[in-house]
Every structure is written in structure tokens, then in C-alpha cells.
Design an enzyme around this catalytic site. Structure first.
Site, PDB file in Angstrom:
ATOM      1  N   ALA A  61       9.234  -2.250   2.364  1.00 28.98           N
ATOM      2  CA  ALA A  61       9.470  -2.606   0.959  1.00 28.98           C
ATOM      3  C   ALA A  61       8.179  -3.178   0.387  1.00 28.98           C
ATOM      4  CB  ALA A  61      10.605  -3.614   0.857  1.00 28.98           C
ATOM      5  N   VAL A 105       5.356  -4.948  -2.086  1.00 23.47           N
ATOM      6  CA  VAL A 105       5.103  -6.034  -3.036  1.00 23.47           C
ATOM      7  C   VAL A 105       4.438  -5.447  -4.275  1.00 23.47           C
ATOM      8  CG1 VAL A 105       4.937  -7.809  -1.261  1.00 23.47           C
ATOM      9  CG2 VAL A 105       2.867  -6.608  -2.002  1.00 23.47           C
ATOM     10  N   VAL A 158       7.047  -5.568   5.181  1.00 16.49           N
ATOM     11  CA  VAL A 158       6.460  -5.758   3.858  1.00 16.49           C
ATOM     12  C   VAL A 158       5.256  -4.834   3.679  1.00 16.49           C
ATOM     13  CG1 VAL A 158       5.367  -7.403   2.281  1.00 16.49           C
ATOM     14  CG2 VAL A 158       7.244  -8.147   3.775  1.00 16.49           C
ATOM     15  N   LYS A 159       5.313  -3.987   2.651  1.00 16.27           N
ATOM     16  CA  LYS A 159       4.201  -3.098   2.340  1.00 16.27           C
ATOM     17  C   LYS A 159       3.196  -3.830   1.457  1.00 16.27           C
ATOM     18  CE  LYS A 159       5.047   1.205   1.020  1.00 16.27           C
ATOM     19  NZ  LYS A 159       5.743   2.312   0.304  1.00 16.27           N
ATOM     20  N   VAL A 160       1.943  -3.828   1.892  1.00 17.58           N
ATOM     21  CA  VAL A 160       0.862  -4.396   1.087  1.00 17.58           C
ATOM     22  C   VAL A 160      -0.188  -3.313   0.852  1.00 17.58           C
ATOM     23  CG1 VAL A 160       1.233  -6.756   1.912  1.00 17.58           C
ATOM     24  CG2 VAL A 160      -0.408  -5.272   3.099  1.00 17.58           C
TER      25      VAL A 160
END
Length: 198
Positions: A56, A58, A82-84
Site C-alpha cells: 500500500a 504512501v 508500505v510502498k515508498v
């Protein structure tokens, strides 16, 4: 190689779960908006359907805000990754999230140098975008092979998640080149079943 869907469409996710071939999901707020869903509600619904990693993304240009959003997303379920973005700010936020024991997926990767940075901060996944590399006249599969080979030489633990896949050959070649996972639209996964002789 693990098979992921890149989608926010819950019906497609349910279909792939039913097939027994779905290992994870990648998604983002843009895909959620196309489905008319609030992003956090979508992630909760997906994690209720899928046991594997759910990446998912940010949405911010500021590291502190990315970290805050990352903690909020991770609080939804234990399988949220968490996708950055592969930017200086994204890597800064990603390194802080890793230090907080939150798994990350460094996305929008277009070079081996960027993939090395992702592995250096301890990313769980790195996502080279093959189709977008092809779009600008370069060779996405050659990039993937270079990243996989470099990771093998260095012994990096980061998994290579082949992304921006446009057709079944992208998936097959990703597997042949040693990608750990491949994420694709539902239409591409559906075509993996097809052959005129079947």
C-alpha cells in the site's frame, strides 16, 4: 516466483484467490480512486481476502509524512507492506520505517543503482517497472536481469518484485530471469491460462 495482482478491484482479487494462485497484492490510491473506494477501507478489504503481502503506497513528498502514513497503513493489518517511492525523501522515510520493523516496497525503480539503494536500507521488496522502461526505448527485461544478478552477487535479502508487466511474456521472462515475485493487472494473469491447444 510468487504471483501478485496490481489492482484495487475486489472482484478480480476474489477470482484470483479462488484460483489458488494469488500470493499478494500491490495497489495505490490512484487505483482505489478508480474503484470509488477510500484507500484505507480498500486496504482493509484486501487484507481480509489475501493472506500474503499487500503493498500500500504512501502519498507525500515529505519524509515525516510518509513515515506517519506508513505507520497508519501498517496498523490496518500485519501483512501490509508500505510502498515508498525511489526518491531521496522516499528512501529517507523507508529507512526509518525499516528501523521501526515495518516492511517496505521501494517502487518506481528504473536502474540497478536505485535497486542497490533499496537493498541497502533493507527493503523487503524492490519494484523495477519493466513496461515503463520499455516505453522510453530501453530494455526492461535486461534491467530486471541486471538487478537479479547484482543482488545474487551481493547476497542482498531484498526480494525483486517485477512490476509494470504488460503481457504474459513479461511474466514468463521475469520467472526465467529469477524475479522473486511478479505483479500484474488481472487481464495479464488471466491470459497466463490461455493457449490455443488447451
Amino acid at each position: 516466483m510468487k504471483l501478485f495482482l496490481d489492482t484495487a478491484h475486489l472482484a478480480d482479487i476474489e477470482t484470483a484467490v479462488g484460483w489458488g494462485v494469488l500470493d499478494g497484492i500491490t495497489t495505490n490510491p490512484t487505483l482505489a480512486a478508480k474503484e470509488g473506494l477510500a484507500f484505507h477501507d480498500l486496504i482493509k478489504a484486501i487484507t481480509d481476502l489475501v493472506d500474503g503481502p499487500v503493498s500500500a503506497e504512501v502519498v507525500s513528498d515529505e519524509p515525516e509524512e510518509m513515515v506517519r502514513q506508513g505507520h497508519t497503513l501498517r496498523a490496518i493489518a500485519d501483512n501490509v507492506v508500505v510502498k515508498v517511492p525511489m526518491t531521496r525523501a522516499g528512501i529517507t522515510a523507508g529507512s526509518r520505517l525499516v528501523a521501526d520493523d515495518i516492511p517496505i516496497n521501494v517502487t518506481l525503480v528504473f536502474s540497478t543503482a536505485q535497486a542497490i539503494i533499496a537493498a541497502t536500507i533493507g527493503a523487503t521488496f524492490v519494484s523495477p517497472f519493466l513496461g515503463r522502461v520499455d516505453d522510453v526505448g530501453n530494455d526492461g527485461l535486461a534491467l530486471l536481469g541486471d538487478i537479479v544478478g547484482t543482488y545474487a552477487v551481493q547476497g542482498y535479502e531484498t526480494e525483486v518484485l517485477s512490476a509494470s508487466l504488460r503481457h504474459p511474456i513479461h511474466v514468463v521472462e521475469s520467472a526465467r530471469l529469477g524475479a522473486d515475485a511478479a505483479t500484474m493487472p488481472f487481464a495479464v494473469m488471466d491470459k497466463l491460462f490461455d493457449h490455443p491447444l488447451t
